[in-house]
Design a protein around this motif. Structure first.
Motif, PDB file in Angstrom:
ATOM      1  N   ASN A  27     -80.665   1.155 -50.955  1.00 48.56           N
ATOM      2  CA  ASN A  27     -79.531   1.417 -49.807  1.00 48.56           C
ATOM      3  C   ASN A  27     -80.770   1.937 -48.728  1.00 48.56           C
ATOM      4  O   ASN A  27     -81.214   2.756 -47.729  1.00 48.56           O
ATOM      5  CB  ASN A  27     -79.608   2.965 -50.248  1.00 48.56           C
ATOM      6  N   VAL A  28     -80.486   0.556 -48.403  1.00 48.44           N
ATOM      7  CA  VAL A  28     -81.269   0.255 -46.792  1.00 48.44           C
ATOM      8  C   VAL A  28     -81.132  -0.974 -46.066  1.00 48.44           C
ATOM      9  O   VAL A  28     -80.292  -2.303 -45.794  1.00 48.44           O
ATOM     10  CB  VAL A  28     -83.617  -1.132 -47.331  1.00 48.44           C
ATOM     11  N   SER A  29     -80.719  -0.462 -45.063  1.00 50.16           N
ATOM     12  CA  SER A  29     -79.782  -1.700 -44.229  1.00 50.16           C
ATOM     13  C   SER A  29     -80.885  -2.548 -42.896  1.00 50.16           C
ATOM     14  O   SER A  29     -82.166  -2.113 -43.004  1.00 50.16           O
ATOM     15  CB  SER A  29     -78.361  -0.625 -42.962  1.00 50.16           C
ATOM     16  N   PHE A  30     -79.832  -3.308 -42.597  1.00 51.08           N
ATOM     17  CA  PHE A  30     -81.181  -3.525 -41.869  1.00 51.08           C
ATOM     18  C   PHE A  30     -82.016  -2.611 -40.319  1.00 51.08           C
ATOM     19  O   PHE A  30     -82.941  -2.895 -40.255  1.00 51.08           O
ATOM     20  CB  PHE A  30     -80.256  -5.248 -41.292  1.00 51.08           C
ATOM     21  N   ILE A  31     -81.024  -1.957 -40.163  1.00 50.11           N
ATOM     22  CA  ILE A  31     -81.704  -0.945 -39.250  1.00 50.11           C
ATOM     23  C   ILE A  31     -82.920  -0.209 -39.898  1.00 50.11           C
ATOM     24  O   ILE A  31     -83.080   0.688 -39.505  1.00 50.11           O
ATOM     25  CB  ILE A  31     -80.335   0.052 -38.625  1.00 50.11           C
ATOM     26  N   ASP A  32     -82.726   0.656 -41.006  1.00 48.52           N
ATOM     27  CA  ASP A  32     -83.203   1.651 -41.877  1.00 48.52           C
ATOM     28  C   ASP A  32     -84.473   0.152 -41.890  1.00 48.52           C
ATOM     29  O   ASP A  32     -85.626   0.491 -42.136  1.00 48.52           O
ATOM     30  CB  ASP A  32     -83.257   1.565 -43.035  1.00 48.52           C
ATOM     31  N   ALA A  33     -84.860  -1.096 -42.221  1.00 47.49           N
ATOM     32  CA  ALA A  33     -85.296  -2.227 -42.598  1.00 47.49           C
ATOM     33  C   ALA A  33     -86.798  -1.956 -41.242  1.00 47.49           C
ATOM     34  O   ALA A  33     -87.319  -3.151 -41.477  1.00 47.49           O
ATOM     35  CB  ALA A  33     -85.015  -2.761 -43.601  1.00 47.49           C
ATOM     36  N   GLY A  34     -85.403  -1.806 -40.254  1.00 40.61           N
ATOM     37  CA  GLY A  34     -86.617  -2.177 -38.960  1.00 40.61           C
ATOM     38  C   GLY A  34     -86.440  -3.825 -38.625  1.00 40.61           C
ATOM     39  O   GLY A  34     -87.166  -4.403 -38.259  1.00 40.61           O
ATOM     40  N   MET A  35     -85.727  -4.019 -38.898  1.00 39.43           N
ATOM     41  CA  MET A  35     -84.616  -5.993 -38.619  1.00 39.43           C
ATOM     42  C   MET A  35     -84.888  -6.090 -37.114  1.00 39.43           C
ATOM     43  O   MET A  35     -84.472  -5.075 -36.599  1.00 39.43           O
ATOM     44  CB  MET A  35     -83.878  -6.152 -39.183  1.00 39.43           C
ATOM     45  N   PRO A  36     -85.717  -7.106 -36.872  1.00 36.60           N
ATOM     46  CA  PRO A  36     -85.184  -7.230 -35.441  1.00 36.60           C
ATOM     47  C   PRO A  36     -83.574  -7.083 -34.411  1.00 36.60           C
ATOM     48  O   PRO A  36     -82.864  -8.191 -35.419  1.00 36.60           O
ATOM     49  CB  PRO A  36     -86.251  -8.393 -35.112  1.00 36.60           C
ATOM     50  N   GLY A  37     -83.535  -7.032 -33.598  1.00 36.79           N
ATOM     51  CA  GLY A  37     -82.503  -6.970 -32.904  1.00 36.79           C
ATOM     52  C   GLY A  37     -81.456  -5.884 -33.650  1.00 36.79           C
ATOM     53  O   GLY A  37     -80.154  -5.771 -33.134  1.00 36.79           O
ATOM     54  N   MET A  38     -81.583  -5.166 -34.375  1.00 38.31           N
ATOM     55  CA  MET A  38     -80.690  -4.788 -34.941  1.00 38.31           C
ATOM     56  C   MET A  38     -80.522  -2.924 -34.123  1.00 38.31           C
ATOM     57  O   MET A  38     -81.878  -2.304 -33.268  1.00 38.31           O
ATOM     58  CB  MET A  38     -81.166  -3.955 -36.156  1.00 38.31           C
ATOM     59  N   LEU A  39     -79.154  -2.055 -33.742  1.00 33.51           N
ATOM     60  CA  LEU A  39     -79.371  -1.191 -33.245  1.00 33.51           C
ATOM     61  C   LEU A  39     -78.595   0.361 -33.725  1.00 33.51           C
ATOM     62  O   LEU A  39     -77.967  -0.310 -34.336  1.00 33.51           O
ATOM     63  CB  LEU A  39     -78.338  -1.518 -31.813  1.00 33.51           C
ATOM     64  N   PRO A  40     -79.740   1.582 -33.777  1.00 37.54           N
ATOM     65  CA  PRO A  40     -79.059   2.498 -34.485  1.00 37.54           C
ATOM     66  C   PRO A  40     -77.735   2.959 -33.833  1.00 37.54           C
ATOM     67  O   PRO A  40     -77.552   2.667 -32.596  1.00 37.54           O
ATOM     68  CB  PRO A  40     -80.587   2.995 -33.896  1.00 37.54           C
ATOM     69  N   VAL A  41     -76.945   3.698 -33.904  1.00 41.06           N
ATOM     70  CA  VAL A  41     -75.775   4.234 -33.970  1.00 41.06           C
ATOM     71  C   VAL A  41     -75.785   5.497 -34.414  1.00 41.06           C
ATOM     72  O   VAL A  41     -76.041   4.772 -36.287  1.00 41.06           O
ATOM     73  CB  VAL A  41     -74.391   3.499 -34.331  1.00 41.06           C
ATOM     74  N   ILE A  42     -75.773   6.344 -33.308  1.00 40.09           N
ATOM     75  CA  ILE A  42     -75.787   8.064 -33.662  1.00 40.09           C
ATOM     76  C   ILE A  42     -74.895   7.860 -35.250  1.00 40.09           C
ATOM     77  O   ILE A  42     -73.596   7.720 -34.660  1.00 40.09           O
ATOM     78  CB  ILE A  42     -75.473   8.802 -32.851  1.00 40.09           C
ATOM     79  N   ASN A  43     -74.468   8.267 -36.155  1.00 40.51           N
ATOM     80  CA  ASN A  43     -74.098   9.288 -36.838  1.00 40.51           C
ATOM     81  C   ASN A  43     -73.048  10.549 -36.612  1.00 40.51           C
ATOM     82  O   ASN A  43     -74.129  11.759 -36.766  1.00 40.51           O
ATOM     83  CB  ASN A  43     -74.691   9.461 -38.274  1.00 40.51           C
ATOM     84  N   GLU A  44     -72.645  10.802 -36.373  1.00 45.64           N
ATOM     85  CA  GLU A  44     -71.564  12.025 -35.428  1.00 45.64           C
ATOM     86  C   GLU A  44     -71.845  13.195 -36.652  1.00 45.64           C
ATOM     87  O   GLU A  44     -72.032  14.292 -36.063  1.00 45.64           O
ATOM     88  CB  GLU A  44     -70.246  11.674 -35.262  1.00 45.64           C
ATOM     89  N   GLY A  45     -71.281  13.136 -37.992  1.00 44.83           N
ATOM     90  CA  GLY A  45     -71.623  14.064 -39.097  1.00 44.83           C
ATOM     91  C   GLY A  45     -72.798  14.922 -39.464  1.00 44.83           C
ATOM     92  O   GLY A  45     -72.202  15.722 -39.090  1.00 44.83           O
ATOM     93  N   CYS A  46     -73.599  13.755 -38.882  1.00 50.05           N
ATOM     94  CA  CYS A  46     -74.781  14.496 -38.752  1.00 50.05           C
ATOM     95  C   CYS A  46     -75.071  15.439 -37.710  1.00 50.05           C
ATOM     96  O   CYS A  46     -76.120  16.177 -37.490  1.00 50.05           O
ATOM     97  CB  CYS A  46     -76.274  13.448 -38.593  1.00 50.05           C
ATOM     98  N   VAL A  47     -74.633  15.045 -37.180  1.00 48.11           N
ATOM     99  CA  VAL A  47     -74.476  15.789 -35.283  1.00 48.11           C
ATOM    100  C   VAL A  47     -74.341  17.104 -35.655  1.00 48.11           C
ATOM    101  O   VAL A  47     -74.534  18.400 -35.479  1.00 48.11           O
ATOM    102  CB  VAL A  47     -74.343  14.830 -34.166  1.00 48.11           C
ATOM    103  N   GLU A  48     -72.550  17.171 -36.059  1.00 46.64           N
ATOM    104  CA  GLU A  48     -72.331  18.156 -35.902  1.00 46.64           C
ATOM    105  C   GLU A  48     -72.766  19.457 -37.533  1.00 46.64           C
ATOM    106  O   GLU A  48     -73.148  20.260 -37.001  1.00 46.64           O
ATOM    107  CB  GLU A  48     -70.649  17.727 -36.788  1.00 46.64           C
TER     108      GLU A  48
END
Ligand code: ADP
Ligand code: MG
Length: 503
Positions: free
Chosen positions: A54-75
């Protein structure tokens, strides 16, 4: 609106060789947000998945990946804040906390140091003996969890599992208002209960979904009151932080050990170093992990990949309007509406599901009787098989049916227990079972009288004794109950036996 009629619990006092010491405790609780996806990626948060699946490129810290906030978590963070009566900050921001560790591929953790999403709130912590304390919440911020390094699978290699990397955590920071080990556990328990009611964190401590960093210091009697008045921390002792505790028992043991360690240092003329420590459950000791100076070198700065997080008041209001009834309110209502004791109301409201179960049973029935049956018979029986209320083989309608049969005088309380066992193990409609199996109690006084007469006629010696000593009437009642297979109405039997013995 918190109930302040409680008395405040006494702080834990430890007697040192040179006088008394009091404990001061502040907790940083990490609660995993009950979200199916991570905080800044769409990867799954499923527990127990194949390592690194369960590891996306973002989670793996790959260069050039950008985080996008999960609205559900904010809620869910907002919902948690509202449940803790806290201020919600319409503007918050994410910062990078930089450090290097193999389980942190980005090289930094995205957190909220300067502008957390939730500000000050409070929690009523009840001690179960009629005392309770309000613990102030300083803040709740959203942050990423790290992965897991595994050092015990191979003698020569370490492994890393990044499934947890990037999972959303709420860090709930308390003020140093907690005054003893039991209170610390009760505080964590109350947070857990509220979040489970809210559905914002499942509170599973074994899976690490709820962990606490425990800050402990000691001071002399009177110092804490001076701190309270002034909010000046210099009245308090230097604290140590014990990291990552995921058991109520260990939290208490660690606090106790740590307080005694600090007292020994202070009484020896030394000073407590502010540091991060780890608890070793096998030895029951805390030991130094790193000093605070090293730890502070995180070079926090605003995360350049994320804009400040702005939310609207209207959205917050909608979330507030949809909050369920929370434990304190529910418990108070159970006490006032059903006439329950504080203790029973507390037991029934421990989980939202058990409270709902009880209410369904109590609906249109005697609340106290319903509470007794739910707590003593049902909970007792479920506990035997390590089942929780959601796994109950007896539905509220079935249990209610049993209570109705008692109320109508169809069965005695004793037969009701047998009936409960039948319904529990075999299922079925209680009224029907009573009919089919002939469990209805005999209320026909003629039939009871006949049974009493028979016992009296067969036991003349006992009758003589009972006439001299009325206490022996109980023996006759027992014989009649035996003769009627326990089905005779006990009240009627008692009355008739007494009457006949008097005659
Ligand atoms: P840091 O960022 O260094 O961890 P914080 O100000 O965030 O420091 O405090 C962390 C936790 O320590 C809070 O829960 C707070 O209540 C607690 N705390 C602060 N001072 C003390 C103290 N003297 N004794 C016990 N706990 C304390
Ligand atoms: Mg901290």
């Amino acid at each position: 609106m918190l109930d302040l009629t409680y008395e405040t619990p006494k702080p834990k006092v430890i007697q040192g060789a040179k006088g008394d010491w009091e404990l001061v405790i502040g907790l940083e609780v990490h609660a995993q947000v009950a979200s199916a996806a991570k905080l800044f990626s769409g990867a799954s948060t499923e527990f127990g998945a194949e390592p690194n699946s369960n590891v996306s490129f973002i989670d793996a810290g790959m260069p050039g990946m950008l985080p996008v906030i999960n609205e559900g978590c904010v809620e869910l963070a907002v919902r948690t804040g509202l449940g803790l009566k806290a201020e919600i900050n319409l503007v918050s921001a994410f910062d990078r906390k930089n450090y290097f560790y193999p389980d942190l591929p980005q090289g930094y953790q995205i957190s909220q140091l300067y502008h957390p999403i939730v500000g000050e709130g409070e929690v009523l912590v009840e001690m179960g003996d009629g005392t309770a304390r309000i613990v102030r919440i300083e803040r709740i911020h959203l942050e990423q969890d790290a992965g897991k390094s595994i050092h015990d699978m191979d003698p020569h290699m370490s492994f890393v599992d990044l499934n947890r990397t990037g999972v959303a955590l709420m860090e709930i920071v308390s003020r140093p208002d907690i005054r003893g080990p039991e209170e610390a556990a009760a505080y964590v328990g109350k947070l857990r209960q509220i979040m489970r009611y809210l559905g914002t964190c499942d509170g599973n401590m074994q899976n690490g979904n709820l962990r606490a960093d425990v800050n402990v210091s000691v001071c002399r009697p009177g110092d804490y009151e001076r701190y309270q008045k002034s909010q000046d921390f210099s009245h308090l002792g230097t604290r140590c932080e014990i990291k990552n505790m995921n058991s109520m028992r260990f939290i208490q043991a660690a606090i106790d050990y740590e307080a005694r360690r600090q007292i020994a240092i202070l009484e020896d003329g030394g000073t407590v170093e502010q540091e991060t420590r780890l608890f070793d459950p096998d030895k029951g000791e805390t030991r130094s992990m790193r000093s605070k100076e090293e730890a502070h070198d995180y070079r926090y700065f605003p995360c350049p990949d994320l804009l400040p997080l702005e939310i609207e008041q209207g959205w917050v209001d909608d979330i507030a309007a949809a909050l369920p009834e929370l434990p304190d309110a529910k418990k108070a209502r159970f006490v006032s509406d059903f006439g329950l004791t504080d203790y029973d109301a507390g037991v029934l409201t421990a989980e939202a599901e058990s409270a709902a179960y009880f209410e369904a049973v109590a609906d249109g029935r005697d609340g106290k009787i319903a509470a007794n049956w739910v707590i003593n018979e049902l909970f007792g029986r479920l506990k035997k098989e390590e089942h929780d209320i959601t796994e109950s083989p007896v539905s509220p309608a079935q249990l209610g049916g049993i209570l109705d049969l008692i109320a109508q005088g169809d069965i005695s309380g004793k037969i009701a227990k047998d009936l409960f066992e039948i319904v529990y193990t075999e299922g079925g409609d209680p009224a029907e079972i009573v009919e089919v199996r002939g469990m209805r109690q005999v209320t026909d006084t003629g039939a009871i009288e006949a049974a009493v007469d028979k016992v009296i006629a067969e036991n003349p010696a006992q009758v003589e004794k009972a006439k001299e000593n009325p206490k022996l009437a109980g023996w006759f009642v027992g014989q009649v109950m035996k003769a009627t297979g326990g089905k005779a109405n006990p009240k009627a039997v008692n009355e008739i036996v007494a009457k006949k013995l008097r005659a």
